[in-house]
Design a protein around this motif. Structure first.
Motif, PDB file in Angstrom:
ATOM      1  N   VAL A 257      44.092  26.786  28.717  1.00 24.80           N
ATOM      2  CA  VAL A 257      43.334  27.164  29.542  1.00 24.80           C
ATOM      3  C   VAL A 257      42.529  25.536  30.174  1.00 24.80           C
ATOM      4  O   VAL A 257      41.584  26.323  30.960  1.00 24.80           O
ATOM      5  CB  VAL A 257      42.638  27.598  28.320  1.00 24.80           C
TER       6      VAL A 257
ATOM      7  N   SER B  65      43.574  23.074  35.277  1.00 23.46           N
ATOM      8  CA  SER B  65      43.700  24.239  36.546  1.00 23.46           C
ATOM      9  C   SER B  65      44.844  24.204  36.989  1.00 23.46           C
ATOM     10  O   SER B  65      45.065  26.090  37.326  1.00 23.46           O
ATOM     11  CB  SER B  65      43.105  23.440  37.816  1.00 23.46           C
TER      12      SER B  65
ATOM     13  N   PHE C 203      47.251  25.960  35.146  1.00 26.21           N
ATOM     14  CA  PHE C 203      47.363  27.139  34.279  1.00 26.21           C
ATOM     15  C   PHE C 203      46.843  28.621  35.093  1.00 26.21           C
ATOM     16  O   PHE C 203      47.873  29.091  34.993  1.00 26.21           O
ATOM     17  CB  PHE C 203      46.653  26.851  32.874  1.00 26.21           C
ATOM     18  N   TRP C 204      45.381  27.945  35.578  1.00 24.50           N
ATOM     19  CA  TRP C 204      45.110  29.724  36.117  1.00 24.50           C
ATOM     20  C   TRP C 204      45.631  29.426  37.891  1.00 24.50           C
ATOM     21  O   TRP C 204      45.167  30.919  37.789  1.00 24.50           O
ATOM     22  CB  TRP C 204      43.162  28.668  35.875  1.00 24.50           C
TER      23      TRP C 204
ATOM     24  N   SER D 194      48.394  31.609  37.382  1.00 24.90           N
ATOM     25  CA  SER D 194      48.430  32.845  36.745  1.00 24.90           C
ATOM     26  C   SER D 194      47.978  33.972  37.730  1.00 24.90           C
ATOM     27  O   SER D 194      48.140  35.000  37.546  1.00 24.90           O
ATOM     28  CB  SER D 194      47.363  32.567  35.504  1.00 24.90           C
ATOM     29  N   GLN D 195      46.849  32.627  38.144  1.00 23.25           N
ATOM     30  CA  GLN D 195      46.288  33.600  39.884  1.00 23.25           C
ATOM     31  C   GLN D 195      47.038  34.677  40.454  1.00 23.25           C
ATOM     32  O   GLN D 195      47.208  35.509  41.182  1.00 23.25           O
ATOM     33  CB  GLN D 195      45.270  33.043  40.054  1.00 23.25           C
TER      34      GLN D 195
ATOM     35  N   GLU E  68      46.617  36.065  30.755  1.00 19.02           N
ATOM     36  CA  GLU E  68      46.888  34.522  29.617  1.00 19.02           C
ATOM     37  C   GLU E  68      47.163  34.627  28.935  1.00 19.02           C
ATOM     38  O   GLU E  68      48.384  33.417  28.810  1.00 19.02           O
ATOM     39  CB  GLU E  68      45.332  34.791  29.509  1.00 19.02           C
TER      40      GLU E  68
ATOM     41  N   THR F 140      51.105  33.955  30.689  1.00 17.93           N
ATOM     42  CA  THR F 140      51.309  32.746  31.283  1.00 17.93           C
ATOM     43  C   THR F 140      51.456  31.607  30.418  1.00 17.93           C
ATOM     44  O   THR F 140      51.794  30.401  30.355  1.00 17.93           O
ATOM     45  CB  THR F 140      49.212  32.309  32.056  1.00 17.93           C
TER      46      THR F 140
END
Length: 446
Positions: A401, A404, A406-407, A410-411, A417, A420
């Motif tokens: 988390v 960046s 990771f997100w 995920s997005q 989460e 991911t």
């Protein structure tokens, strides 16, 4: 004395992490502050610390700034000319739909050589969306191989900024890093991309999001042969420059030709040639105006500037360790503990990466710690290159988390989460351990 020097380094690293994580101060400033604190605690006077900052920054940026800047411009032109999409479409056509995960893995491996990881992923997301809609299989079957290809090259193979920075800090020619990066990268993408992608896609089914803005099927793509040539010409020239030293008889008998090869194969010249080819074939020939190309080039240097300054600060950190004697103290500690330096390099990068999230900061900090140790040993260029990949492997591990990436994943993939963690985080960890294991094998053989 040795104990106090090591404690100064520990305090400096702890301060770096506190400044970055708690106070959210940019890593560039944080690295400089940590370097100053280490220098003062290690016994350098204020004047020496200032000189060390200047020498460390100057000694690092002369090479790195040029290579990263040229690489960023090359990647931007490739991106805007749709060269990345041309490579993927070509690979999928040659491999077929059933083997498209392999095509995406190979495409990502090639594309990330000149294009930044996040930019390449965002550009290619519509391709994996389209494949999922066509086959109805899990989106992860296509996303994980692509991400593994992009992530491996981004960490292992110059002229991407991370390995360029580490190679400069520990003083190893880029050609050797490219060679070892490719060798370590092949099993890494297969295990973390193809094999794990097939495994996780059977356990997590993800569908592509609804198509609100269809992609134009008649998008104008440049010839893939030209795109691949532009990417591989600088790599081939750099490798030629590196390999020619292995044939002393040839260099002695062909002094003029050797000089030409060394000139063309220097990373500066090789990347300038690639940029000129891209400017013409992917720019002028694609009807981009000179002003448009200038705008694309200028915009590409914004993210490159951050990486360049971070690398310079990493050079300062390394120089402080050298000038203060803290680096020698760490080397003595490693010797007493019996911990191989390559293992220390991997673990250090991994710990910093897990704590603060940035691959670049982890690579640069670890390289600064390892560099003074390597100076004391008698290492070949091949062995030094394995240290670069070991550091890169550690710095890629366990994305979570605070990263960046990771997100971003995920997005764009529509993952929770938990999903991911099970897919992207595990993939980056497999990537790290596979890459590191391969460096250990190479080190054992050499």
């Amino acid at each position: 004395m040795t104990t106090s020097l090591i404690l100064s380094v520990i305090v400096g690293i702890a301060l770096l992490l506190i400044l970055v994580l708690y106070f959210r101060i940019h890593a560039f400033i944080s690295l400089l502050i940590a370097s100053i604190v280490v220098g003062l605690l290690a016994g350098l006077n204020a004047h020496d610390v200032i000189n060390t900052i200047q020498n460390g920054m100057a000694g690092t940026l002369g090479f790195v700034a040029t290579v990263v800047g040229l690489g960023a411009i090359l990647g931007a032109i490739l991106e805007h000319s749709n060269g990345t999409v041309a490579i993927v479409n070509f690979m999928i056509k040659k491999f077929g739909i059933n083997r498209s995960p392999s095509a995406l893995m190979l495409s990502g491996f090639i594309i990330a050589i000149p294009v930044f990881f996040d930019v390449a992923f965002i550009i290619l997301v519509p391709v994996i969306y389209a494949l999922q809609r066509k086959t109805k299989k899990s989106l992860l079957l296509y996303a994980i191989p692509l991400l593994a290809g992009l992530g491996t090259t981004h960490a292992f193979i110059p002229p991407t900024p991370g390995p360029v920075a580490v190679a400069d800090i520990i003083n190893v020619p880029l050609g050797w890093v490219i060679l070892v990066g490719f060798i370590c990268g092949i099993p890494t993408v297969i295990i973390s991309g193809l094999i794990f992608g097939k495994f996780i896609s059977k356990r997590i089914h993800i569908e592509a999001p609804k198509l609100n803005n269809p992609i134009e099927s008649d998008i104008d793509l440049p010839p893939v042969a030209i795109v691949l040539s532009i990417i591989f010409i600088p790599i081939a020239l750099i490798l030629l420059n590196t390999s020619i030293n292995a044939f002393p008889a040839f260099t002695e008998q062909n002094a003029t030709l050797t000089t030409v090869f060394k000139f063309l194969g220097h990373p500066f010249i090789a990347l300038i040639i690639a940029n000129l080819l891209a400017w013409y074939f992917l720019g002028i020939r694609k009807n981009y105006s000179k002003d448009e190309l200038l705008k694309i080039s200028s915009k590409s240097l914004a993210p490159a500037g951050t990486i360049i300054l971070l690398t310079g600060a990493g050079g300062v950190f390394k120089q402080v360790l050298v000038d203060s004697g803290a680096g020698l103290a760490i080397a003595e500690l490693m010797t007493n503990l019996g911990l191989p330096t390559i293992v220390f390099a991997f673990i250090t990068a991994a710990i910093i990466r897990i704590i603060q999230g940035s691959t670049t900061v982890a690579m640069i900090t670890a390289a600064g710690l390892v560099s003074p140790i390597l100076v004391l040993g008698d290492y070949s260029n091949l062995e030094l290159a394995t240290f670069v990949i070991a550091i890169a492997s550690g710095a890629a591990i366990l994305s979570h988390v605070n990263d960046s990436g990771f997100w971003l994943v995920s997005q764009y993939l529509g993952l929770t989460e938990k999903q991911t963690f099970k897919s992207w985080t595990v993939m980056t960890t497999l990537l790290a351990f596979t890459g590191f294991t391969t460096t250990l094998i190479i080190s054992a053989i050499t």
